[in-house]
Design a protein around this motif. Structure first.
Motif, mmCIF file in Angstrom:
data_model
loop_
_atom_site.group_PDB
_atom_site.id
_atom_site.type_symbol
_atom_site.label_atom_id
_atom_site.label_comp_id
_atom_site.label_asym_id
_atom_site.label_seq_id
_atom_site.Cartn_x
_atom_site.Cartn_y
_atom_site.Cartn_z
ATOM 1 N N LEU A 258 0.912 -1.087 -0.043
ATOM 2 C CA LEU A 258 0.176 -0.017 -0.063
ATOM 3 C C LEU A 258 0.751 1.169 -0.079
ATOM 4 C CD1 LEU A 258 -2.719 1.318 0.064
ATOM 5 C CD2 LEU A 258 -2.547 0.960 2.748
ATOM 6 N N LEU A 259 1.987 1.161 0.702
ATOM 7 C CA LEU A 259 2.663 2.611 0.734
ATOM 8 C C LEU A 259 3.461 2.511 -0.605
ATOM 9 C CD1 LEU A 259 4.299 1.935 4.266
ATOM 10 C CD2 LEU A 259 2.902 3.661 3.484
ATOM 11 N N LEU A 260 3.918 1.514 -1.281
ATOM 12 C CA LEU A 260 4.619 1.706 -2.451
ATOM 13 C C LEU A 260 3.452 2.247 -3.309
ATOM 14 C CD1 LEU A 260 6.493 -1.631 -2.941
ATOM 15 C CD2 LEU A 260 7.299 0.522 -2.559
ATOM 16 N N PHE A 261 2.197 2.044 -3.541
ATOM 17 C CA PHE A 261 1.321 2.778 -4.218
ATOM 18 C C PHE A 261 1.172 4.118 -4.148
ATOM 19 C CE2 PHE A 261 -3.162 3.515 -5.254
ATOM 20 C CZ PHE A 261 -3.146 3.346 -6.682
ATOM 21 N N LEU A 262 0.955 4.462 -2.910
ATOM 22 C CA LEU A 262 0.712 5.723 -2.443
ATOM 23 C C LEU A 262 2.089 6.574 -2.906
ATOM 24 C CD1 LEU A 262 -0.666 5.550 1.097
ATOM 25 C CD2 LEU A 262 -1.786 5.561 -1.143
ATOM 26 N N ARG A 271 5.860 11.324 -0.905
ATOM 27 C CA ARG A 271 6.404 10.321 -1.606
ATOM 28 C C ARG A 271 7.575 9.829 -0.681
ATOM 29 N NH1 ARG A 271 6.496 11.967 -7.813
ATOM 30 N NH2 ARG A 271 4.339 11.969 -8.260
ATOM 31 N N ASN A 272 8.316 10.982 -0.349
ATOM 32 C CA ASN A 272 9.663 10.665 0.419
ATOM 33 C C ASN A 272 9.266 10.198 1.928
ATOM 34 O OD1 ASN A 272 11.286 11.608 -1.664
ATOM 35 N ND2 ASN A 272 10.991 13.470 -1.041
ATOM 36 N N LEU A 273 8.104 10.742 2.373
ATOM 37 C CA LEU A 273 7.925 10.511 3.755
ATOM 38 C C LEU A 273 7.382 8.807 3.674
ATOM 39 C CD1 LEU A 273 7.025 11.117 6.720
ATOM 40 C CD2 LEU A 273 4.938 11.984 5.831
ATOM 41 N N PHE A 274 6.601 8.709 2.705
ATOM 42 C CA PHE A 274 6.099 6.898 2.676
ATOM 43 C C PHE A 274 7.167 6.099 2.300
ATOM 44 C CE2 PHE A 274 1.992 8.867 1.142
ATOM 45 C CZ PHE A 274 1.299 8.979 2.351
ATOM 46 N N LYS A 275 8.241 6.725 1.643
ATOM 47 C CA LYS A 275 9.471 5.631 1.476
ATOM 48 C C LYS A 275 10.097 5.597 2.783
ATOM 49 C CE LYS A 275 10.409 7.071 -3.538
ATOM 50 N NZ LYS A 275 11.325 8.005 -4.213
ATOM 51 N N LEU A 276 10.238 6.677 3.577
ATOM 52 C CA LEU A 276 10.726 6.239 4.739
ATOM 53 C C LEU A 276 10.011 5.368 5.890
ATOM 54 C CD1 LEU A 276 13.097 7.120 7.156
ATOM 55 C CD2 LEU A 276 11.548 8.851 7.649
ATOM 56 N N ILE A 277 8.791 5.638 5.684
ATOM 57 C CA ILE A 277 7.905 4.669 6.539
ATOM 58 C C ILE A 277 7.797 3.183 6.158
ATOM 59 C CG2 ILE A 277 5.601 4.250 7.247
ATOM 60 C CD1 ILE A 277 5.188 7.227 7.324
ATOM 61 N N ILE A 309 3.982 -0.038 14.437
ATOM 62 C CA ILE A 309 4.110 0.675 13.097
ATOM 63 C C ILE A 309 3.104 0.851 12.070
ATOM 64 C CG2 ILE A 309 5.121 -1.395 11.941
ATOM 65 C CD1 ILE A 309 6.627 1.985 11.607
ATOM 66 N N VAL A 310 2.185 -0.152 12.307
ATOM 67 C CA VAL A 310 1.061 -0.129 11.420
ATOM 68 C C VAL A 310 0.289 1.199 11.898
ATOM 69 C CG1 VAL A 310 -1.327 -1.467 10.810
ATOM 70 C CG2 VAL A 310 1.057 -2.683 10.916
ATOM 71 N N VAL A 311 -0.106 1.239 13.080
ATOM 72 C CA VAL A 311 -0.836 2.369 13.881
ATOM 73 C C VAL A 311 -0.137 3.605 13.192
ATOM 74 C CG1 VAL A 311 -1.642 3.552 15.792
ATOM 75 C CG2 VAL A 311 -1.726 0.955 15.760
ATOM 76 N N LEU A 312 1.304 3.648 13.261
ATOM 77 C CA LEU A 312 1.853 4.711 12.896
ATOM 78 C C LEU A 312 1.648 5.005 11.572
ATOM 79 C CD1 LEU A 312 4.125 7.120 13.473
ATOM 80 C CD2 LEU A 312 5.762 5.434 12.908
ATOM 81 N N GLU A 313 1.639 4.118 10.597
ATOM 82 C CA GLU A 313 1.451 4.262 9.162
ATOM 83 C C GLU A 313 -0.102 4.789 8.861
ATOM 84 O OE1 GLU A 313 2.189 0.373 7.790
ATOM 85 O OE2 GLU A 313 4.419 0.484 8.034
#
Length: 650
Positions: A258-262, A271-277, A309-313
């Motif tokens: 899901l993060l890759l898709f976002l 994008r950079n934030l999601f890559k870090l997460i 980490i799921v809650v953080l995401e």
């Protein structure tokens, strides 16, 4: 050339379907957990039976030997406990309910550890599988033995015992109910898998469009979750050594996918934030796996290690979605809705696992379907816009090219065809002392395939023909010219309609290049006042007679001209009276449409003829023409060439 439709009309239909799907999912979310269903389960549930438990530091081979005074009654609606290190848990309850069942089993909706089931003194079921997340169907002896004992031994740090529903059932009933409860998962899993391959194909067609690749991976992960977590996963329980790790790994991989898709759809900062997460997600997962490694990997224990980490995401996804939405970025609104749906569903599922909220029912699978629906709509819209832009440019090039060709060649062909068309048609008005004829023709294009002819023989009798060549345009006009020549060639046999069609058909077969002609031929004998007619696949004649109660249909059987050799045609004869009127017409009248898409039709034509039957023939013809014109809003909705001939007997 056919006009390229706007993709927005198709997207509106998809939005409507998506809305209905969401509504049904929302409704099912409650229907599947109604009180009536819960009551039906409780009728056979062991939660209604007195249950007892006993802790032991050593394994007891014969739980029936445990003294009755050592058993402790379990509180209502409880069948599990917090784990005690290096102790076995024993639970017992009565098996008297199996008297009501033909092939009794003990159905456990979800078991988290190794356990052994003893009925009386006999071991009836034993499993050594760990991290098992699928239902157990435990066969029982049909004769009651008094009590059922379950021995539990668990690696799971958070819980020991049975989870969710534990019910006595018939074996066949349990299988059917299990399949029906998981029907949506079993049904949608292959669909998601096929869609995954389709969008992967889109990626290879458009290599720079990473969104297709990431969405394909997301669909693949969702497909495995739906398949392995349902009836299919239960059916493969003998391969639990492989299925269970694959299932848990996929549960972990789905948020990463899901993060890759976002990453591929959100603005650069996010994008950079999601890559870090996403990177942090992988690290936390492996740390949790190794921290809970004890005689092999325990996925159930490690799951609690990365729930945070799921809650953080989820929190980051919500904040970023609200920010992007507030900035008015309408391009990703479907993504935002999908994110909010899956985040709410995922948080609910995570809070249930963390025992922050009570587990009534899980909504994660409904969240899957709705999220994938909105994401799929976004990706489809994105792909459709690409195709539409390319198609639009190609269409414009083709249109300009064709317009150049028409300027040079088509105008000459149309002028010649129009001149030929005029020569085919007899005059639109003709009469003598016995007959009056009025005709009308309206082509869809400058030339068409409709034509009519009326002539007198040497005795003063009238031969009247109306014909319709399939299609319209220049090719139809050319075949109409051939039909005209064929009719002229049948001149010596005008008084025999069937013979006329036989000769015309013999002349036309094999020469019309897949086009065919429907026609009606009418021969009026002025001395006997009779009309003999034949039909070649054409609409029937209408006889308007004032002494009748309605318009009369004159029919005769026959197949179109130019299709079959050695074709015979029927003849029918009807007596005529003064003031009788006969309408010959082509089916273009029936196919005429109005703005609402309704066709003019046979009934409307008959009603019109009957309503104005007392008008003179000139007025009746004008009324008919005007009605057709107004119905189609000035021929704007004409679908085919149309013609008619009105014949009046004086």
């Amino acid at each position: 050339m056919k006009e390229v439709k706007s993709y927005k009309s198709i997207l509106f239909q998809i939005q409507f379907v998506l809305f209905l799907f969401g509504l049904l999912s929302f409704q099912n979310c409650f229907e599947l957990h109604t009180e009536s269903k819960a009551e039906n389960h409780l009728q056979q549930s062991i939660y209604l039976i007195d249950r007892f438990y006993y802790w032991s530091e050593e394994e007891i081979l014969d739980p029936d030997s445990i003294p009755n005074e050592n058993w402790i009654r379990i509180e209502e609606k409880v069948l599990g406990f917090k784990k005690r290190e290096k102790e076995f848990l024993y639970i017992k309850f009565s098996d008297q309910f199996i008297r009501q069942l033909q092939s009794p089993i003990l159905y456990s909706e979800l078991a988290l550890e190794s356990f052994k089931v003893v009925q009386g003194k006999e071991i009836v079921y034993q499993t050594e599988a760990t991290d098992f997340i699928f239902p157990h169907l435990i066969p029982l002896n049909s004769d009651p033995k008094g009590f059922i004992y379950i021995q539990f031994q668990s690696r799971y740090t958070g819980f020991i015992g049975m989870d969710h529903d534990v019910i006595f059932k018939n074996h066949s009933q349990a299988l059917i109910e299990l399949f029906m409860e998981n029907f949506s998962k079993t049904f949608f899993a292959p669909i998601l898998l096929v869609l995954s391959f389709i969008f992967m194909g889109f990626y290879f067609l458009r290599r720079k469009e990473l969104v297709f690749f990431n969405f394909s991976i997301l669909l693949l992960s969702a497909s495995l979750i739906e398949a392995l977590n349902g009836f299919v996963g239960f059916s493969l329980r003998q391969y639990a050594t492989y299925i269970v790790p694959l299932t848990f790994l996929n549960f972990t991989f789905f948020p990463f996918a899901l993060l890759l898709f976002l990453i591929s759809v959100f603005p650069p900062f996010f994008r950079n934030l999601f890559k870090l997460i996403a990177f942090l997600h992988i690290i936390v997962f492996f740390i949790s796996i190794f921290r809970h490694y004890e005689n092999g990997i325990s996925f159930l224990n490690s799951e609690e290690g990365y729930n945070w980490i799921v809650v953080l995401e989820a929190v980051v996804a919500i904040v970023s979605s609200i920010y992007v939405f507030a900035k008015g970025n309408r391009k990703v609104r479907e993504i935002i809705i999908g994110i909010l749906i899956i985040v709410i569903a995922g948080l609910h599922d995570t809070f249930v696992d963390l025992e922050i909220i009570n587990n009534q029912f899980r909504i994660i699978h409904y969240g899957f379907f709705l999220m994938l629906g909105f994401f799929g709509y976004y990706v489809f819209k994105h792909y459709w816009e690409l195709l539409h832009s390319i198609n639009r440019m190609n269409a414009e090039l083709r249109t300009k090219n064709k317009e150049l060709q028409r300027l040079i060649l088509i105008d000459k062909d149309l002028a010649l065809a129009h001149a030929l068309q005029k020569s085919l048609l007899s005059s639109k008005f003709n009469e003598d002392e016995k007959i009056r004829i009025i005709g009308f023709s309206q082509n869809l294009e400058s030339v068409g395939g409709d034509y009519f002819d009326h002539t007198k023989d040497s005795m003063g009798n009238w031969a009247i023909l109306i014909a319709d060549v399939s299609g319209h345009g220049i090719s139809s006009a050319m075949v109409a010219a051939m039909s005209k020549m064929a009719f002229v060639g049948a001149g010596p046999y005008l008084q025999f309609p069937a013979r006329v069609f036989h000769l015309m058909n013999r002349h036309l077969v094999g020469k019309t290049k897949n086009l065919f002609i429907t026609a009606t031929y009418l021969f009026i004998d002025i001395e006997s006042y009779t009309a003999t007619f034949s039909n070649a696949g054409h609409p029937s004649l209408f006889l308007i007679r004032n002494t009748e109660t309605e318009v009369k249909l004159l029919t005769a059987k026959g197949k179109p001209l130019g299709l079959f050799s050695q074709q015979t045609y029927a003849e029918e004869t009807v007596s005529l009276k003064p003031k009788d009127r006969i309408l010959l017409y082509t089916d273009g009248i029936f196919d005429l449409l109005n703005e609402e898409g309704e066709s003019f039709g046979e009934d409307r034509l008959k009603s019109l003829l009957w309503e104005y039957r007392y008008h003179n023939i000139q007025d009746l013809s004008s009324i008919l023409q005007d009605s057709l014109f107004r119905f189609s809003n000035g021929w704007r909705h004409q679908m085919d060439d149309l013609s008619f001939l009105l014949v009046e007997i004086k």
